[in-house]
Design an enzyme around this catalytic site. Structure first.
Site, PDB file in Angstrom:
ATOM      1  N   CYS A 257      -3.785  10.777   4.699  1.00  0.00           N
ATOM      2  CA  CYS A 257      -4.587  10.367   5.630  1.00  0.00           C
ATOM      3  C   CYS A 257      -4.642  11.024   6.750  1.00  0.00           C
ATOM      4  CB  CYS A 257      -4.088   8.987   6.670  1.00  0.00           C
ATOM      5  SG  CYS A 257      -4.693   8.390   8.242  1.00  0.00           S
TER       6      CYS A 257
ATOM      7  N   ASN B 158      -1.937   8.441  -2.457  1.00  0.00           N
ATOM      8  CA  ASN B 158      -2.013   7.004  -2.464  1.00  0.00           C
ATOM      9  C   ASN B 158      -1.795   6.887  -4.345  1.00  0.00           C
ATOM     10  OD1 ASN B 158      -3.709   5.091  -0.098  1.00  0.00           O
ATOM     11  ND2 ASN B 158      -5.222   7.381  -0.433  1.00  0.00           N
TER      12      ASN B 158
ATOM     13  N   HIS C 248       0.716  -0.904   0.037  1.00  0.00           N
ATOM     14  CA  HIS C 248       0.111  -0.022  -0.248  1.00  0.00           C
ATOM     15  C   HIS C 248       0.805   1.183   0.204  1.00  0.00           C
ATOM     16  CE1 HIS C 248      -2.827   2.160   1.676  1.00  0.00           C
ATOM     17  NE2 HIS C 248      -2.891   3.247   1.924  1.00  0.00           N
TER      18      HIS C 248
HETATM   19  P1  HMG Z   1     -11.709   7.602  21.094  1.00  0.00           P
HETATM   20  O1  HMG Z   1     -12.770   8.983  21.216  1.00  0.00           O
HETATM   21  O2  HMG Z   1     -10.153   6.867  21.920  1.00  0.00           O
HETATM   22  O3  HMG Z   1     -13.084   6.352  21.321  1.00  0.00           O
HETATM   23  O4  HMG Z   1     -11.592   7.578  19.586  1.00  0.00           O
HETATM   24  P2  HMG Z   1     -14.169   6.135  22.830  1.00  0.00           P
HETATM   25  O5  HMG Z   1     -14.116   4.547  22.385  1.00  0.00           O
HETATM   26  O6  HMG Z   1     -13.831   7.049  23.407  1.00  0.00           O
HETATM   27  O7  HMG Z   1     -15.883   6.810  22.436  1.00  0.00           O
HETATM   28  C1  HMG Z   1     -15.879   8.372  21.107  1.00  0.00           C
HETATM   29  C2  HMG Z   1     -16.744   8.570  20.676  1.00  0.00           C
HETATM   30  O8  HMG Z   1     -16.877   8.110  19.735  1.00  0.00           O
HETATM   31  C3  HMG Z   1     -18.371   7.999  21.788  1.00  0.00           C
HETATM   32  O9  HMG Z   1     -19.197   9.080  21.083  1.00  0.00           O
HETATM   33  C4  HMG Z   1     -18.192   6.728  20.812  1.00  0.00           C
HETATM   34  O10 HMG Z   1     -19.807   6.347  20.517  1.00  0.00           O
HETATM   35  C5  HMG Z   1     -18.333   6.766  19.486  1.00  0.00           C
HETATM   36  P3  HMG Z   1     -19.835  10.083  21.768  1.00  0.00           P
HETATM   37  O11 HMG Z   1     -20.131   9.993  23.530  1.00  0.00           O
HETATM   38  O12 HMG Z   1     -18.572  10.952  22.327  1.00  0.00           O
HETATM   39  O13 HMG Z   1     -20.632  10.372  21.008  1.00  0.00           O
HETATM   40  N1  HMG Z   1     -17.482   5.329  18.824  1.00  0.00           N
HETATM   41  C6  HMG Z   1     -17.495   5.707  17.526  1.00  0.00           C
HETATM   42  N2  HMG Z   1     -18.357   5.918  16.860  1.00  0.00           N
HETATM   43  C7  HMG Z   1     -18.735   5.435  15.009  1.00  0.00           C
HETATM   44  N3  HMG Z   1     -18.492   4.152  14.872  1.00  0.00           N
HETATM   45  C8  HMG Z   1     -17.225   3.753  15.999  1.00  0.00           C
HETATM   46  C9  HMG Z   1     -17.021   4.317  16.715  1.00  0.00           C
HETATM   47  N4  HMG Z   1     -16.187   4.200  18.435  1.00  0.00           N
HETATM   48  C10 HMG Z   1     -16.148   4.605  19.167  1.00  0.00           C
HETATM   49  N5  HMG Z   1     -16.294   2.769  15.203  1.00  0.00           N
HETATM   50  C11 HMG Z   1     -11.742   5.891  17.563  1.00  0.00           C
HETATM   51  C12 HMG Z   1     -11.383   6.029  19.182  1.00  0.00           C
HETATM   52  C13 HMG Z   1     -11.224   4.565  17.236  1.00  0.00           C
HETATM   53  C14 HMG Z   1     -13.457   5.451  17.116  1.00  0.00           C
HETATM   54  C15 HMG Z   1     -11.325   6.625  16.953  1.00  0.00           C
HETATM   55  O14 HMG Z   1      -9.736   7.110  17.576  1.00  0.00           O
HETATM   56  C16 HMG Z   1     -11.909   6.959  15.639  1.00  0.00           C
HETATM   57  O15 HMG Z   1     -12.508   6.790  14.806  1.00  0.00           O
HETATM   58  N6  HMG Z   1     -10.446   6.913  14.726  1.00  0.00           N
HETATM   59  C17 HMG Z   1     -10.194   6.524  13.343  1.00  0.00           C
HETATM   60  C18 HMG Z   1      -8.938   6.644  12.598  1.00  0.00           C
HETATM   61  C19 HMG Z   1      -8.949   7.032  10.967  1.00  0.00           C
HETATM   62  O16 HMG Z   1      -9.775   6.565  10.575  1.00  0.00           O
HETATM   63  N7  HMG Z   1      -7.803   7.463  10.083  1.00  0.00           N
HETATM   64  C20 HMG Z   1      -7.906   6.840   8.933  1.00  0.00           C
HETATM   65  C21 HMG Z   1      -7.833   5.502   8.904  1.00  0.00           C
HETATM   66  S1  HMG Z   1      -5.951   4.453   8.813  1.00  0.00           S
HETATM   67  C22 HMG Z   1      -5.491   4.940   7.510  1.00  0.00           C
HETATM   68  O17 HMG Z   1      -5.941   5.654   6.537  1.00  0.00           O
HETATM   69  C23 HMG Z   1      -4.076   4.142   7.302  1.00  0.00           C
HETATM   70  C24 HMG Z   1      -3.900   3.526   5.641  1.00  0.00           C
HETATM   71  O18 HMG Z   1      -5.215   3.825   4.931  1.00  0.00           O
HETATM   72  C25 HMG Z   1      -2.851   3.349   6.197  1.00  0.00           C
HETATM   73  C26 HMG Z   1      -2.434   4.252   5.107  1.00  0.00           C
HETATM   74  O19 HMG Z   1      -2.541   5.389   3.996  1.00  0.00           O
HETATM   75  O20 HMG Z   1      -0.668   3.794   4.770  1.00  0.00           O
HETATM   76  C27 HMG Z   1      -4.731   2.264   6.326  1.00  0.00           C
HETATM   77 MG    MG Z   2      -3.332   4.954   1.729  1.00  0.00          MG
END
Ligand code: HMG
Ligand code: MG
Length: 284
Positions: free
Chosen positions: A239, A248, A206
């Protein structure tokens, strides 16, 4: 002469669009996925069931999954960081999910608010449930060469996370050069370490083209046995938690490159070019 099959895993509708700040209509995302289906992909990452506070662009993921036109034999995938996201993904009818870890602590914290060890604990029940339901799970490892927060990442650190994800049941490990710092040499060093713990046939490259090395990194990976590469049509993406890391590698360029080398991808280049134009227009 044919060199055999080589698959491109399309991540544009998720990885490509997730960092876009302007609101993109669900209908536009659906049209892009449908165009990608027409192009001949077997796996398309369409959505991300993450916190909308963290990644606002992915908020309509359930609606996207509900509105796409599915073709038999194509797996429509989504990212899930935890059980909450996994349950939402199941309700939306995804065919395959992905958990996303990191080889660096700094990125893991910024991206999912968890250490590497904590992230694996979050993924464990997801993998366990998916195994019972026969849902394929892909595992990402981000920052396989460099981390925007911690700097250079050791190949052994990548191998360790890849090994853990594979042992937990991920059927394929996608190795993300998130900042695009990788060169054929550093990618080869990383792959040699990872190949000791996960077979090359279960790895995907990737690569980001931030510094123009992605195609050379694909060549280095091909020579080490990889036959799956992630791409995003139009070269969209990056990201939200890796500042300054756009791009990408563009699927249409990878497809041209692989087919010129003699690999069979099964994709229609002219439909890919149409999808790339659509993706670019969505960026505004
Ligand atoms: P947090 O704040 O630590 O989570 O985030 P929490 O468990 O304390 O929950 C906080 C709030 O989020 C709560 O809601 C939960 O219900 C809600 P509130 O009570 O405040 O209203 N919540 C959710 N809502 C929807 N869907 C969920 C979910 N989980 C909790 N699944 C968390 C932790 C993991 C949720 C957060 O950090 C997060 O969503 N991160 C995602 C970041 C992301 O998507 N990054 C991009 C992808 S990685 C990437 O791009 C790299 C890759 O492409 C490879 C590359 O390109 O090299 C893979
Ligand atoms: Mg990527």
């Amino acid at each position: 002469m044919s060199l055999g099959p080589c698959e491109i895993f399309e991540v544009g509708p998720r990885d490509g669009l997730q960092s876009e700040t302007r609101e993109i209509a669900v209908a536009d995302k659906v049209a892009l996925v449908d165009k990608l289906t027409e192009a001949g992909f077997r796996r398309i990452e369409c959505a991300s069931f993450v916190s909308p506070k963290w990644v606002p662009q992915m908020a309509g993921s359930g609606e996207v999954m509900a509105a796409i036109t599915r073709k038999e034999g194509v797996r429509y995938a989504a990212l899930t960081p935890n059980m909450r996201g996994y349950q939402d993904a199941l309700a939306a009818g995804v065919d395959e999910i992905a958990v996303f870890g990191s080889a660096s602590e700094g990125f893991s914290q910024k991206n999912i608010n968890a250490s590497i060890a904590e992230s694996l604990e979050l993924f464990a029940p997801v993998l366990e449930d998916a195994r019972h339901r026969d849902i394929p799970v892909r595992g990402y490892v981000s920052c396989v060469v460099e981390c925007p927060y911690d700097g250079v990442v050791a190949p052994a650190a990548v191998a360790e996370v890849a090994d853990r994800l594979f042992a937990m049941g991920c059927y394929e490990i996608s190795l993300g050069d998130t900042t695009g710092a990788g060169t054929p040499d550093s990618i080869a060093r990383m792959l040699l370490a990872v190949r000791d713990v996960v077979p090359a046939g279960r790895l995907a490259g990737h690569y980001h083209d931030t510094k123009g090395h992605a195609m050379a990194n694909i060549d280095a990976s091909l020579s080490l046995g990889l036959r799956v590469f992630d791409g995003a049509v139009g070269g969209l993406g990056g990201c939200p938690y890796a500042p300054g890391a756009p791009g990408n590698v563009a699927t249409e360029a990878v497809n041209k490159h692989l087919t010129a080398l003699g690999y069979v991808t099964g994709l229609d280049q002219s439909v890919l070019e149409e999808a790339a134009a659509m993706a670019q227009a969505m960026r505004g």
